[in-house]
Motif scaffolding. Structure first.
Motif, PDB file in Angstrom:
ATOM      1  N   SER A  97      35.175  31.146  17.673  1.00  0.00           N
ATOM      2  CA  SER A  97      36.223  30.899  18.668  1.00  0.00           C
ATOM      3  C   SER A  97      36.184  31.942  19.772  1.00  0.00           C
ATOM      4  N   LEU A  98      35.980  33.200  19.380  1.00  0.00           N
ATOM      5  CA  LEU A  98      35.907  34.270  20.376  1.00  0.00           C
ATOM      6  C   LEU A  98      34.698  34.075  21.280  1.00  0.00           C
ATOM      7  N   ARG A  99      33.540  33.759  20.701  1.00  0.00           N
ATOM      8  CA  ARG A  99      32.338  33.538  21.512  1.00  0.00           C
ATOM      9  C   ARG A  99      32.533  32.386  22.490  1.00  0.00           C
ATOM     10  N   GLU A 100      33.133  31.311  22.011  1.00  0.00           N
ATOM     11  CA  GLU A 100      33.348  30.149  22.876  1.00  0.00           C
ATOM     12  C   GLU A 100      34.301  30.480  24.022  1.00  0.00           C
ATOM     13  N   TRP A 101      35.340  31.264  23.745  1.00  0.00           N
ATOM     14  CA  TRP A 101      36.283  31.662  24.768  1.00  0.00           C
ATOM     15  C   TRP A 101      35.613  32.549  25.820  1.00  0.00           C
ATOM     16  N   LEU A 102      34.854  33.532  25.372  1.00  0.00           N
ATOM     17  CA  LEU A 102      34.166  34.422  26.306  1.00  0.00           C
ATOM     18  C   LEU A 102      33.136  33.658  27.137  1.00  0.00           C
ATOM     19  N   GLU A 103      32.435  32.735  26.511  1.00  0.00           N
ATOM     20  CA  GLU A 103      31.455  31.936  27.241  1.00  0.00           C
ATOM     21  C   GLU A 103      32.138  31.052  28.273  1.00  0.00           C
ATOM     22  N   PHE A 104      33.324  30.556  27.958  1.00  0.00           N
ATOM     23  CA  PHE A 104      34.063  29.740  28.920  1.00  0.00           C
ATOM     24  C   PHE A 104      34.452  30.580  30.140  1.00  0.00           C
ATOM     25  N   ILE A 105      34.954  31.782  29.909  1.00  0.00           N
ATOM     26  CA  ILE A 105      35.284  32.657  31.039  1.00  0.00           C
ATOM     27  C   ILE A 105      34.028  32.946  31.856  1.00  0.00           C
ATOM     28  N   ARG A 106      32.932  33.254  31.169  1.00  0.00           N
ATOM     29  CA  ARG A 106      31.690  33.589  31.874  1.00  0.00           C
ATOM     30  C   ARG A 106      31.227  32.430  32.752  1.00  0.00           C
ATOM     31  N   ARG A 107      31.378  31.205  32.282  1.00  0.00           N
ATOM     32  CA  ARG A 107      30.984  30.045  33.093  1.00  0.00           C
ATOM     33  C   ARG A 107      31.836  29.930  34.351  1.00  0.00           C
ATOM     34  N   ALA A 120      32.084  30.568  40.193  1.00  0.00           N
ATOM     35  CA  ALA A 120      32.646  31.203  41.381  1.00  0.00           C
ATOM     36  C   ALA A 120      31.554  31.879  42.210  1.00  0.00           C
ATOM     37  N   VAL A 121      30.578  32.479  41.543  1.00  0.00           N
ATOM     38  CA  VAL A 121      29.439  33.085  42.253  1.00  0.00           C
ATOM     39  C   VAL A 121      28.634  31.996  42.962  1.00  0.00           C
ATOM     40  N   ALA A 122      28.364  30.896  42.255  1.00  0.00           N
ATOM     41  CA  ALA A 122      27.573  29.807  42.827  1.00  0.00           C
ATOM     42  C   ALA A 122      28.261  29.195  44.046  1.00  0.00           C
ATOM     43  N   LEU A 123      29.582  29.199  44.052  1.00  0.00           N
ATOM     44  CA  LEU A 123      30.342  28.648  45.181  1.00  0.00           C
ATOM     45  C   LEU A 123      30.519  29.656  46.318  1.00  0.00           C
ATOM     46  N   GLY A 124      30.018  30.864  46.118  1.00  0.00           N
ATOM     47  CA  GLY A 124      30.163  31.892  47.138  1.00  0.00           C
ATOM     48  C   GLY A 124      31.540  32.522  47.170  1.00  0.00           C
ATOM     49  N   GLU A 125      32.306  32.348  46.087  1.00  0.00           N
ATOM     50  CA  GLU A 125      33.666  32.897  46.048  1.00  0.00           C
ATOM     51  C   GLU A 125      33.740  34.224  45.309  1.00  0.00           C
ATOM     52  N   LEU A 126      32.620  34.652  44.720  1.00  0.00           N
ATOM     53  CA  LEU A 126      32.452  36.007  44.202  1.00  0.00           C
ATOM     54  C   LEU A 126      31.086  36.490  44.689  1.00  0.00           C
ATOM     55  N   VAL A 127      30.972  37.768  44.945  1.00  0.00           N
ATOM     56  CA  VAL A 127      29.714  38.309  45.457  1.00  0.00           C
ATOM     57  C   VAL A 127      28.598  38.113  44.428  1.00  0.00           C
ATOM     58  N   GLU A 128      27.371  37.938  44.911  1.00  0.00           N
ATOM     59  CA  GLU A 128      26.245  37.639  44.021  1.00  0.00           C
ATOM     60  C   GLU A 128      25.928  38.775  43.059  1.00  0.00           C
ATOM     61  N   SER A 129      26.305  39.992  43.427  1.00  0.00           N
ATOM     62  CA  SER A 129      25.980  41.144  42.590  1.00  0.00           C
ATOM     63  C   SER A 129      26.890  41.288  41.372  1.00  0.00           C
ATOM     64  N   VAL A 130      27.843  40.372  41.207  1.00  0.00           N
ATOM     65  CA  VAL A 130      28.771  40.454  40.072  1.00  0.00           C
ATOM     66  C   VAL A 130      28.006  40.409  38.751  1.00  0.00           C
ATOM     67  N   ASP A 131      28.353  41.315  37.853  1.00  0.00           N
ATOM     68  CA  ASP A 131      27.849  41.276  36.476  1.00  0.00           C
ATOM     69  C   ASP A 131      28.800  40.368  35.697  1.00  0.00           C
ATOM     70  N   ALA A 132      28.365  39.136  35.444  1.00  0.00           N
ATOM     71  CA  ALA A 132      29.253  38.139  34.839  1.00  0.00           C
ATOM     72  C   ALA A 132      29.740  38.567  33.464  1.00  0.00           C
ATOM     73  N   ALA A 133      28.863  39.155  32.669  1.00  0.00           N
ATOM     74  CA  ALA A 133      29.261  39.582  31.327  1.00  0.00           C
ATOM     75  C   ALA A 133      30.298  40.698  31.391  1.00  0.00           C
ATOM     76  N   GLN A 134      30.118  41.627  32.313  1.00  0.00           N
ATOM     77  CA  GLN A 134      31.061  42.740  32.451  1.00  0.00           C
ATOM     78  C   GLN A 134      32.426  42.250  32.925  1.00  0.00           C
ATOM     79  N   LEU A 135      32.423  41.385  33.934  1.00  0.00           N
ATOM     80  CA  LEU A 135      33.689  40.879  34.455  1.00  0.00           C
ATOM     81  C   LEU A 135      34.404  40.045  33.396  1.00  0.00           C
ATOM     82  N   THR A 136      33.661  39.268  32.643  1.00  0.00           N
ATOM     83  CA  THR A 136      34.248  38.488  31.540  1.00  0.00           C
ATOM     84  C   THR A 136      34.929  39.412  30.543  1.00  0.00           C
ATOM     85  N   TYR A 137      34.241  40.482  30.181  1.00  0.00           N
ATOM     86  CA  TYR A 137      34.799  41.441  29.232  1.00  0.00           C
ATOM     87  C   TYR A 137      36.102  42.036  29.771  1.00  0.00           C
TER      88      TYR A 137
END
Length: 210
Positions: free
Chosen positions: A132-142, A147-164
């Motif tokens: 359940s925890l993995r699925e929740w974190l993966e959902f946030i990461r997606r 948001a990065v793909a849409l240009g609404e977050l900068v490309e340099s974002v570390d997705a795993a770090q921001l999710t955490y």
């Protein structure tokens, strides 16, 4: 028709028991579930429990499943109505805080309680909680990646770090709101994620100012 009626009543009874089990476990953990207490709380005979569950572990596993469904309906569902991208990501955080603020569960969060209870206890229940925890974190990461793909977050974002960071700030709200500064922790948790997202968003006007 009679058979269908019995089946429907059985399903309703099972759902009522699981709802009460998740509520109690949010305070006392899954090991604190007592068939006697659940029977009294739901008006179900002990023999009725054995019609649904062969043992306590299966009841615990089904409680985790029910809690995951509750989370999806109460937190994920409302957030998905927000526009895809950074606004949906922030809506997800706000929906989580609203779930806590509304007191949906007497212990605040089922998963916060059972993660601490089972993190060092190998077995089927721990595995299901961990999934359940993995699925929740993966959902946030997606949501971050979208948001990065849409240009609404900068490309340099570390997705795993921001999710955490987003998850950690939401999770600690449960503890702080109950032991330290009450509603103020909800304000701090909301503002912390909002400021983080605004700093990473090329167009911060997509998000509230405060």
């Amino acid at each position: 028709m009679t058979h269908d009626g019995r089946r429907l009543r059985g399903l309703r009874s099972r759902e009522a028991i699981l709802e009460q089990a998740v509520s109690l476990a949010s305070v006392e953990g899954l090991d604190g579930l007592s068939l006697g207490r659940l029977a009294i709380a739901t008006g179900t005979s002990k023999s009725g429990f054995f019609a649904h569950w062969r043992d306590k572990e299966q009841l615990q596993l089904d409680a985790v499943e029910w809690a995951a469904r509750q989370w999806a309906e109460s937190v994920v569902g409302p957030a998905m109505r927000a526009p895809a991208g950074v606004r949906r990501l922030f809506a997800l955080h706000e929906a989580r805080l609203r779930f806590y603020e509304d007191g949906v569960l007497p212990g605040g969060c089922f998963f916060f309680t059972v993660q601490a209870e089972f993190d060092d206890r190998p077995g089927a229940v721990r595995d299901r909680v961990a999934r359940s925890l993995r699925e929740w974190l993966e959902f946030i990461r997606r949501q971050v990646a979208e948001a990065v793909a849409l240009g609404e977050l900068v490309e340099s974002v570390d997705a795993a770090q921001l999710t955490y960071e987003i998850d950690a700030l939401g999770e600690m709200t449960v503890l702080h709101s109950r032991l330290h500064d009450g509603p103020v922790s909800l304000v701090h948790a909301r503002r912390a994620v909002l400021q983080r997202l605004r700093a990473l968003c090329p167009d911060p006007t997509l998000l509230p100012e405060d």
